[in-house]
Design a protein around this motif. Structure first.
Motif, PDB file in Angstrom:
ATOM      1  N   PHE A 161      15.809  -6.170  -0.635  1.00  0.00           N
ATOM      2  CA  PHE A 161      16.339  -6.781   0.554  1.00  0.00           C
ATOM      3  C   PHE A 161      15.509  -7.890   1.059  1.00  0.00           C
ATOM      4  O   PHE A 161      14.191  -7.930   0.552  1.00  0.00           O
ATOM      5  N   PRO A 162      15.982  -8.968   1.458  1.00  0.00           N
ATOM      6  CA  PRO A 162      15.428 -10.203   1.529  1.00  0.00           C
ATOM      7  C   PRO A 162      14.837 -10.218   3.089  1.00  0.00           C
ATOM      8  O   PRO A 162      15.197  -9.378   3.796  1.00  0.00           O
ATOM      9  N   GLY A 163      14.236 -11.395   3.504  1.00  0.00           N
ATOM     10  CA  GLY A 163      13.850 -11.538   4.887  1.00  0.00           C
ATOM     11  C   GLY A 163      12.920 -10.752   5.581  1.00  0.00           C
ATOM     12  O   GLY A 163      12.021 -10.058   4.640  1.00  0.00           O
ATOM     13  N   GLU A 164      12.851 -10.365   6.601  1.00  0.00           N
ATOM     14  CA  GLU A 164      12.199  -9.722   7.270  1.00  0.00           C
ATOM     15  C   GLU A 164      11.939  -8.380   7.057  1.00  0.00           C
ATOM     16  O   GLU A 164      10.964  -7.382   7.145  1.00  0.00           O
ATOM     17  N   ILE A 165      13.185  -7.806   6.415  1.00  0.00           N
ATOM     18  CA  ILE A 165      13.179  -6.302   5.788  1.00  0.00           C
ATOM     19  C   ILE A 165      12.170  -6.141   4.771  1.00  0.00           C
ATOM     20  O   ILE A 165      11.565  -4.931   4.640  1.00  0.00           O
ATOM     21  N   ARG A 166      12.280  -7.142   3.660  1.00  0.00           N
ATOM     22  CA  ARG A 166      11.335  -7.128   2.794  1.00  0.00           C
ATOM     23  C   ARG A 166       9.800  -6.987   3.505  1.00  0.00           C
ATOM     24  O   ARG A 166       8.755  -6.494   2.934  1.00  0.00           O
ATOM     25  N   VAL A 167       9.741  -7.914   4.495  1.00  0.00           N
ATOM     26  CA  VAL A 167       8.189  -8.223   5.094  1.00  0.00           C
ATOM     27  C   VAL A 167       7.813  -6.782   5.505  1.00  0.00           C
ATOM     28  O   VAL A 167       6.573  -6.311   5.314  1.00  0.00           O
ATOM     29  N   ILE A 168       8.602  -6.222   6.366  1.00  0.00           N
ATOM     30  CA  ILE A 168       8.289  -4.862   6.750  1.00  0.00           C
ATOM     31  C   ILE A 168       8.302  -3.850   5.972  1.00  0.00           C
ATOM     32  O   ILE A 168       7.353  -2.971   6.082  1.00  0.00           O
ATOM     33  N   ALA A 169       9.074  -3.895   4.909  1.00  0.00           N
ATOM     34  CA  ALA A 169       8.691  -2.733   3.884  1.00  0.00           C
ATOM     35  C   ALA A 169       7.229  -2.985   3.037  1.00  0.00           C
ATOM     36  O   ALA A 169       6.473  -1.931   2.805  1.00  0.00           O
ATOM     37  N   LEU A 170       7.124  -4.086   2.864  1.00  0.00           N
ATOM     38  CA  LEU A 170       5.677  -4.403   2.284  1.00  0.00           C
ATOM     39  C   LEU A 170       4.509  -3.908   3.357  1.00  0.00           C
ATOM     40  O   LEU A 170       3.417  -3.410   2.763  1.00  0.00           O
ATOM     41  N   ALA A 171       4.900  -4.369   4.540  1.00  0.00           N
ATOM     42  CA  ALA A 171       3.636  -3.941   5.454  1.00  0.00           C
ATOM     43  C   ALA A 171       3.756  -2.525   5.649  1.00  0.00           C
ATOM     44  O   ALA A 171       2.394  -2.001   5.870  1.00  0.00           O
ATOM     45  N   LEU A 172       4.716  -1.762   5.684  1.00  0.00           N
ATOM     46  CA  LEU A 172       4.736  -0.201   5.605  1.00  0.00           C
ATOM     47  C   LEU A 172       3.757   0.079   4.748  1.00  0.00           C
ATOM     48  O   LEU A 172       3.063   1.179   4.800  1.00  0.00           O
ATOM     49  N   ALA A 173       4.239  -0.296   3.372  1.00  0.00           N
ATOM     50  CA  ALA A 173       3.272   0.407   2.282  1.00  0.00           C
ATOM     51  C   ALA A 173       2.041   0.114   2.444  1.00  0.00           C
ATOM     52  O   ALA A 173       1.241   0.836   1.973  1.00  0.00           O
ATOM     53  N   THR A 174       1.675  -1.369   3.016  1.00  0.00           N
ATOM     54  CA  THR A 174       0.257  -1.657   3.069  1.00  0.00           C
ATOM     55  C   THR A 174      -0.512  -0.644   4.039  1.00  0.00           C
ATOM     56  O   THR A 174      -1.712  -0.132   3.726  1.00  0.00           O
ATOM     57  N   GLY A 175       0.076  -0.413   5.020  1.00  0.00           N
ATOM     58  CA  GLY A 175      -0.249   0.441   6.193  1.00  0.00           C
ATOM     59  C   GLY A 175      -0.493   1.996   5.559  1.00  0.00           C
ATOM     60  O   GLY A 175      -1.636   2.551   5.719  1.00  0.00           O
ATOM     61  N   VAL A 176       0.330   2.425   4.917  1.00  0.00           N
ATOM     62  CA  VAL A 176       0.070   3.705   3.924  1.00  0.00           C
ATOM     63  C   VAL A 176      -1.085   3.752   3.189  1.00  0.00           C
ATOM     64  O   VAL A 176      -2.169   4.700   3.210  1.00  0.00           O
ATOM     65  N   ILE A 177      -1.056   2.791   2.405  1.00  0.00           N
ATOM     66  CA  ILE A 177      -2.223   2.686   1.493  1.00  0.00           C
ATOM     67  C   ILE A 177      -3.599   2.548   2.185  1.00  0.00           C
ATOM     68  O   ILE A 177      -4.670   2.818   1.820  1.00  0.00           O
ATOM     69  N   TYR A 178      -3.633   1.630   3.196  1.00  0.00           N
ATOM     70  CA  TYR A 178      -4.938   1.324   3.996  1.00  0.00           C
ATOM     71  C   TYR A 178      -5.322   2.817   4.757  1.00  0.00           C
ATOM     72  O   TYR A 178      -6.382   3.122   4.844  1.00  0.00           O
ATOM     73  N   GLY A 179      -4.261   3.633   4.933  1.00  0.00           N
ATOM     74  CA  GLY A 179      -4.578   4.746   5.861  1.00  0.00           C
ATOM     75  C   GLY A 179      -5.240   5.865   4.835  1.00  0.00           C
ATOM     76  O   GLY A 179      -6.235   6.389   5.190  1.00  0.00           O
ATOM     77  N   VAL A 180      -4.540   5.804   3.407  1.00  0.00           N
ATOM     78  CA  VAL A 180      -5.304   6.724   2.467  1.00  0.00           C
ATOM     79  C   VAL A 180      -6.626   6.266   2.252  1.00  0.00           C
ATOM     80  O   VAL A 180      -7.457   7.023   1.877  1.00  0.00           O
ATOM     81  N   THR A 181      -6.746   4.951   1.915  1.00  0.00           N
ATOM     82  CA  THR A 181      -7.861   4.429   1.875  1.00  0.00           C
ATOM     83  C   THR A 181      -9.024   4.656   2.531  1.00  0.00           C
ATOM     84  O   THR A 181     -10.156   5.344   2.151  1.00  0.00           O
ATOM     85  N   ALA A 182      -8.946   4.738   4.040  1.00  0.00           N
ATOM     86  CA  ALA A 182      -9.927   5.097   5.137  1.00  0.00           C
ATOM     87  C   ALA A 182     -10.111   6.621   4.975  1.00  0.00           C
ATOM     88  O   ALA A 182     -11.143   6.798   4.808  1.00  0.00           O
ATOM     89  N   ALA A 183      -9.241   7.381   4.483  1.00  0.00           N
ATOM     90  CA  ALA A 183      -9.647   8.892   4.227  1.00  0.00           C
ATOM     91  C   ALA A 183     -10.279   8.999   3.097  1.00  0.00           C
ATOM     92  O   ALA A 183     -11.285   9.911   3.405  1.00  0.00           O
ATOM     93  N   LEU A 184     -10.138   8.399   2.156  1.00  0.00           N
ATOM     94  CA  LEU A 184     -11.112   8.627   0.870  1.00  0.00           C
ATOM     95  C   LEU A 184     -12.381   7.934   1.047  1.00  0.00           C
ATOM     96  O   LEU A 184     -13.387   8.671   0.641  1.00  0.00           O
ATOM     97  N   MET A 185     -12.389   6.926   1.957  1.00  0.00           N
ATOM     98  CA  MET A 185     -13.839   6.452   2.230  1.00  0.00           C
ATOM     99  C   MET A 185     -14.339   7.436   3.212  1.00  0.00           C
ATOM    100  O   MET A 185     -15.938   7.467   2.796  1.00  0.00           O
ATOM    101  N   LYS A 186     -13.989   8.231   3.955  1.00  0.00           N
ATOM    102  CA  LYS A 186     -14.310   9.194   4.650  1.00  0.00           C
ATOM    103  C   LYS A 186     -15.098  10.239   3.871  1.00  0.00           C
ATOM    104  O   LYS A 186     -16.404  10.664   4.049  1.00  0.00           O
ATOM    105  N   VAL A 187     -14.384  10.740   2.651  1.00  0.00           N
ATOM    106  CA  VAL A 187     -15.100  11.650   1.599  1.00  0.00           C
ATOM    107  C   VAL A 187     -16.248  10.967   1.040  1.00  0.00           C
ATOM    108  O   VAL A 187     -17.424  11.589   0.672  1.00  0.00           O
TER     109      VAL A 187
END
Length: 307
Positions: A161-187
């Motif tokens: 998907f082009p445009g803002e849909i692509r941006v939101i999809a990439l941002a959503l994936a980034t947010g998920v990975i950041y959340g997982v990274t923070a949890a692993l950093m806690k360990v």
């Protein structure tokens, strides 16, 4: 100094200045990504191109300052206070991007950012996660699979998907990975605290952080490069990150949350506010994308908006 006094004299200022640092760095990084070739998602070459930009390198230093202030804020104030304040980085980024581009700040972009911030604040205040340990629970596997599938689905959507849909999809994936990274950093932090500096190197978690964390950062740069505006991508990243953190806290670390019918109803309303804010940012971002693409030609400079 009392706990409440520390909240308002240390935690709040540190969180707000940290948010301003994150916002300014994100605006600068988004601008820098427009000055390098458009590179495929998750291709490390993007970072090699960006590292040649002194202003981008300076923005990485600003991120480090923001992270340090976030640690200070969390040391003196509760997560429920600090995290919503950090989401104000969306507004700081929009203002800074408008200033850099000499354009007016769009009111609907601000409204969408406020909806995300307010919804997240309400959700965290109602959920109030508490308890738990720093030891991964066996239930971590199903949630890990779900988060991995969500990330892959977002990357597939971004490729189709082009445009803002692509941006939101990439941002959503980034947010998920950041959340997982923070949890692993806690360990990792707990391993360091209980076993000394060598302890984390004896477990797989540290190496997972070293792999997952840079992938999240690279994805964030992809999202910034693909978007005309900074606000939609940053709003999704800063909102999804703590929500994933709450889910991980419950499923991986055995934290508990309030689950009365009234609280669940309030959380549903808060979730609607978050979704509504993201939808508004996506729709308005796509509209402004088309306006700005038409306005790239000379003329009508004073009528352009940015956020």
């Amino acid at each position: 100094m009392s706990a409440a006094g520390a909240w308002f004299t240390v935690a709040v200022p540190a969180a707000l200045v940290g948010a301003a640092s994150f916002g300014m760095a994100s605006a600068v990084q988004q601008r820098a990504t427009k000055q390098v070739p458009n590179i495929r998602t998750l291709n490390p070459r993007l970072l090699f191109e960006l590292v040649r930009k002194p202003v981008w390198l300076a923005s990485v230093g600003t991120v480090i300052v923001g992270l340090s202030l976030q640690v200070v804020a969390l040391a003196y104030g509760p997560l429920m206070l600090v995290q919503p304040l950090l989401v104000t980085s969306v507004l700081f980024a929009a203002v800074h991007a408008a200033w850099l581009a000499h354009r007016r700040l769009d009111r609907l972009v601000v409204l969408g950012a406020l909806a995300c911030m307010g919804g997240l604040s309400a959700f965290l205040l109602l959920a109030r996660p508490k308890g738990g340990t720093e030891t991964l629970d066996p239930r971590a596997v199903p949630l890990a699979v779900l988060l991995g599938a969500l990330t892959v689905a977002c990357l597939l959507a971004a490729s189709h998907f082009p445009g803002e849909i692509r941006v939101i999809a990439l941002a959503l994936a980034t947010g998920v990975i950041y959340g997982v990274t923070a949890a692993l950093m806690k360990v990792v932090a707990d391993q360091f605290r209980t076993g000394g500096i060598a302890a984390p190197f004896q477990h797989w978690v540290l190496y997972a952080v070293c792999l997952v964390g840079p992938c999240g950062f690279l994805l964030s740069q992809n999202a910034f490069q693909q978007g005309k505006l900074i606000s939609p991508a940053l709003a999704v990243i800063t909102t999804v990150d703590p929500l994933v953190g709450v889910a991980i806290g419950i499923n991986w670390f055995g934290e508990s949350v309030n689950s009365t019918p009234a609280v669940l109803g309030g959380e549903a309303v808060a979730a609607l506010a978050i979704v509504g804010g993201i939808v508004l940012l996506t729709h308005r971002g796509e509209t402004l994308r088309r306006v700005l693409e038409r306005a790239d030609s000379p003329g009508d400079e004073n009528d352009r908006t940015w956020g």
